[in-house]
Design a protein around this motif. Sequence first.
Motif, PDB file in Angstrom:
ATOM      1  N   THR A 140       0.857  -1.180   0.000  1.00 21.15           N
ATOM      2  CA  THR A 140       0.000   0.000   0.000  1.00 21.15           C
ATOM      3  C   THR A 140       0.896   1.235   0.000  1.00 21.15           C
ATOM      4  OG1 THR A 140      -1.695  -1.141   1.259  1.00 21.15           O
ATOM      5  CG2 THR A 140      -1.790   1.248   1.262  1.00 21.15           C
ATOM      6  N   VAL A 141       0.615   2.165  -0.888  1.00 23.50           N
ATOM      7  CA  VAL A 141       1.343   3.431  -0.925  1.00 23.50           C
ATOM      8  C   VAL A 141       0.510   4.449  -0.171  1.00 23.50           C
ATOM      9  CG1 VAL A 141       2.266   5.256  -2.374  1.00 23.50           C
ATOM     10  CG2 VAL A 141       2.449   2.894  -3.114  1.00 23.50           C
ATOM     11  N   VAL A 142       1.103   5.037   0.862  1.00 25.34           N
ATOM     12  CA  VAL A 142       0.421   6.048   1.661  1.00 25.34           C
ATOM     13  C   VAL A 142       0.926   7.408   1.201  1.00 25.34           C
ATOM     14  CG1 VAL A 142       0.013   6.918   3.981  1.00 25.34           C
ATOM     15  CG2 VAL A 142       0.213   4.464   3.590  1.00 25.34           C
ATOM     16  N   LEU A 143       0.004   8.216   0.694  1.00 27.41           N
ATOM     17  CA  LEU A 143       0.342   9.503   0.089  1.00 27.41           C
ATOM     18  C   LEU A 143      -0.067  10.624   1.035  1.00 27.41           C
ATOM     19  CD1 LEU A 143       1.411  10.913  -2.447  1.00 27.41           C
ATOM     20  CD2 LEU A 143      -0.876  10.787  -3.395  1.00 27.41           C
ATOM     21  N   SER A 144       0.915  11.376   1.512  1.00 31.57           N
ATOM     22  CA  SER A 144       0.663  12.505   2.403  1.00 31.57           C
ATOM     23  C   SER A 144       1.104  13.778   1.689  1.00 31.57           C
ATOM     24  CB  SER A 144       1.454  12.335   3.708  1.00 31.57           C
ATOM     25  OG  SER A 144       1.243  13.440   4.546  1.00 31.57           O
ATOM     26  N   ILE A 145       0.123  14.611   1.365  1.00 32.15           N
ATOM     27  CA  ILE A 145       0.384  15.827   0.597  1.00 32.15           C
ATOM     28  C   ILE A 145      -0.028  17.032   1.436  1.00 32.15           C
ATOM     29  CG2 ILE A 145      -0.186  17.092  -1.501  1.00 32.15           C
ATOM     30  CD1 ILE A 145       0.584  14.695  -2.768  1.00 32.15           C
ATOM     31  N   ASP A 146       0.829  18.026   1.480  1.00 36.87           N
ATOM     32  CA  ASP A 146       0.503  19.259   2.188  1.00 36.87           C
ATOM     33  C   ASP A 146      -0.657  19.944   1.473  1.00 36.87           C
ATOM     34  OD1 ASP A 146       0.782  22.219   2.919  1.00 36.87           O
ATOM     35  OD2 ASP A 146       2.251  21.277   4.245  1.00 36.87           O
ATOM     36  N   ARG A 147      -1.556  20.553   2.232  1.00 34.55           N
ATOM     37  CA  ARG A 147      -2.733  21.162   1.615  1.00 34.55           C
ATOM     38  C   ARG A 147      -2.393  22.424   0.827  1.00 34.55           C
ATOM     39  NH1 ARG A 147      -6.012  24.502   6.069  1.00 34.55           N
ATOM     40  NH2 ARG A 147      -4.222  25.377   7.140  1.00 34.55           N
ATOM     41  N   ARG A 148      -1.181  22.942   0.993  1.00 33.56           N
ATOM     42  CA  ARG A 148      -0.768  24.138   0.258  1.00 33.56           C
ATOM     43  C   ARG A 148      -0.168  23.823  -1.110  1.00 33.56           C
ATOM     44  NH1 ARG A 148       2.598  26.143   5.320  1.00 33.56           N
ATOM     45  NH2 ARG A 148       2.928  23.909   5.304  1.00 33.56           N
ATOM     46  N   VAL A 149      -0.043  22.531  -1.447  1.00 33.73           N
ATOM     47  CA  VAL A 149       0.498  22.123  -2.750  1.00 33.73           C
ATOM     48  C   VAL A 149      -0.564  22.396  -3.821  1.00 33.73           C
ATOM     49  CG1 VAL A 149       1.229  20.130  -4.112  1.00 33.73           C
ATOM     50  CG2 VAL A 149       2.030  20.398  -1.778  1.00 33.73           C
ATOM     51  N   ASP A 150      -0.140  22.941  -4.954  1.00 27.24           N
ATOM     52  CA  ASP A 150      -1.111  23.209  -6.013  1.00 27.24           C
ATOM     53  C   ASP A 150      -1.625  21.901  -6.624  1.00 27.24           C
ATOM     54  OD1 ASP A 150       1.524  22.954  -7.190  1.00 27.24           O
ATOM     55  OD2 ASP A 150       0.587  23.515  -9.093  1.00 27.24           O
ATOM     56  N   TYR A 151      -2.806  21.964  -7.174  1.00 23.86           N
ATOM     57  CA  TYR A 151      -3.497  20.769  -7.660  1.00 23.86           C
ATOM     58  C   TYR A 151      -2.746  20.087  -8.801  1.00 23.86           C
ATOM     59  CZ  TYR A 151      -7.282  17.768  -9.245  1.00 23.86           C
ATOM     60  OH  TYR A 151      -8.031  16.686  -9.611  1.00 23.86           O
ATOM     61  N   GLY A 152      -2.094  20.853  -9.660  1.00 25.46           N
ATOM     62  CA  GLY A 152      -1.353  20.269 -10.778  1.00 25.46           C
ATOM     63  C   GLY A 152      -0.207  19.384 -10.319  1.00 25.46           C
ATOM     64  N   SER A 153       0.548  19.847  -9.336  1.00 23.43           N
ATOM     65  CA  SER A 153       1.654  19.047  -8.794  1.00 23.43           C
ATOM     66  C   SER A 153       1.133  17.785  -8.125  1.00 23.43           C
ATOM     67  CB  SER A 153       2.451  19.869  -7.776  1.00 23.43           C
ATOM     68  OG  SER A 153       3.013  20.996  -8.382  1.00 23.43           O
ATOM     69  N   PHE A 154       0.037  17.925  -7.374  1.00 21.34           N
ATOM     70  CA  PHE A 154      -0.565  16.758  -6.741  1.00 21.34           C
ATOM     71  C   PHE A 154      -1.001  15.738  -7.778  1.00 21.34           C
ATOM     72  CE2 PHE A 154      -4.806  14.928  -5.981  1.00 21.34           C
ATOM     73  CZ  PHE A 154      -4.447  13.945  -5.081  1.00 21.34           C
ATOM     74  N   LEU A 155      -1.650  16.202  -8.844  1.00 21.17           N
ATOM     75  CA  LEU A 155      -2.175  15.293  -9.861  1.00 21.17           C
ATOM     76  C   LEU A 155      -1.062  14.559 -10.600  1.00 21.17           C
ATOM     77  CD1 LEU A 155      -4.994  14.556 -10.597  1.00 21.17           C
ATOM     78  CD2 LEU A 155      -4.949  16.225 -12.419  1.00 21.17           C
ATOM     79  N   ARG A 156       0.050  15.244 -10.880  1.00 26.01           N
ATOM     80  CA  ARG A 156       1.183  14.586 -11.539  1.00 26.01           C
ATOM     81  C   ARG A 156       1.757  13.485 -10.653  1.00 26.01           C
ATOM     82  NH1 ARG A 156       1.868  19.834 -13.557  1.00 26.01           N
ATOM     83  NH2 ARG A 156       3.125  20.516 -11.805  1.00 26.01           N
ATOM     84  N   LEU A 157       1.947  13.783  -9.374  1.00 26.45           N
ATOM     85  CA  LEU A 157       2.473  12.782  -8.446  1.00 26.45           C
ATOM     86  C   LEU A 157       1.485  11.632  -8.277  1.00 26.45           C
ATOM     87  CD1 LEU A 157       4.666  11.922  -6.450  1.00 26.45           C
ATOM     88  CD2 LEU A 157       3.441  13.220  -4.697  1.00 26.45           C
ATOM     89  N   PHE A 158       0.200  11.939  -8.159  1.00 35.28           N
ATOM     90  CA  PHE A 158      -0.809  10.909  -7.968  1.00 35.28           C
ATOM     91  C   PHE A 158      -0.876   9.973  -9.173  1.00 35.28           C
ATOM     92  CE2 PHE A 158      -5.163   9.258  -7.989  1.00 35.28           C
ATOM     93  CZ  PHE A 158      -5.224   8.723  -6.715  1.00 35.28           C
ATOM     94  N   SER A 159      -0.747  10.510 -10.376  1.00 38.21           N
ATOM     95  CA  SER A 159      -0.810   9.655 -11.569  1.00 38.21           C
ATOM     96  C   SER A 159       0.402   8.729 -11.654  1.00 38.21           C
ATOM     97  CB  SER A 159      -0.929  10.497 -12.836  1.00 38.21           C
ATOM     98  OG  SER A 159       0.242  11.257 -13.041  1.00 38.21           O
TER      99      SER A 159
END
Length: 148
Positions: free
Chosen positions: A105-124
């Motif tokens: 299981t990959v546990v993804l912890s992202i700061d809420r101040r990260v922009d959505y584009g960066s989050f989406l690239r990492l998530f994909s």
Amino acid sequence: MKFKTNLKISHTLIDMTPLVDVVFLMLIFFIVTSDILPLKSLNIENPILDRNSSPLTTQILVVMDAQNVIYVGSKKAIVDLSSVKQQLEEEIQQLKKLHAGIIPTVVLSIDRRVDYGSFLRLFSIIQENSPRIRMVYKPEETQESEYF
């Protein structure tokens, strides 16, 4: 040719206080800069949701802080976005060798101040490598005011 000196040989003890001070300063420096600090030492502000989830065992931790720095694994390996896939594959292979038959299981912890584009690239990228992804969030009941 002999030179005369008026220096006397001293048989007194050497003051060790400055040496001890320097040693303690070096010890403090190495403790502060060491890599043994846990991931809890990172200042990550997780988003708040109105539901709570049951705790799961963390197998591979991926963290993105507010400055878009990505940490992979329990050893806080700092990687850039282009090498996340390779680092994640290595971590998954190590876990599969240790625990045969278990899907990590990959546990993804992202700061809420990260922009959505960066989050989406990492998530994909993570979604390509692992079918099991868990997002970290803070339940609504535990807000920051309770800790202070």
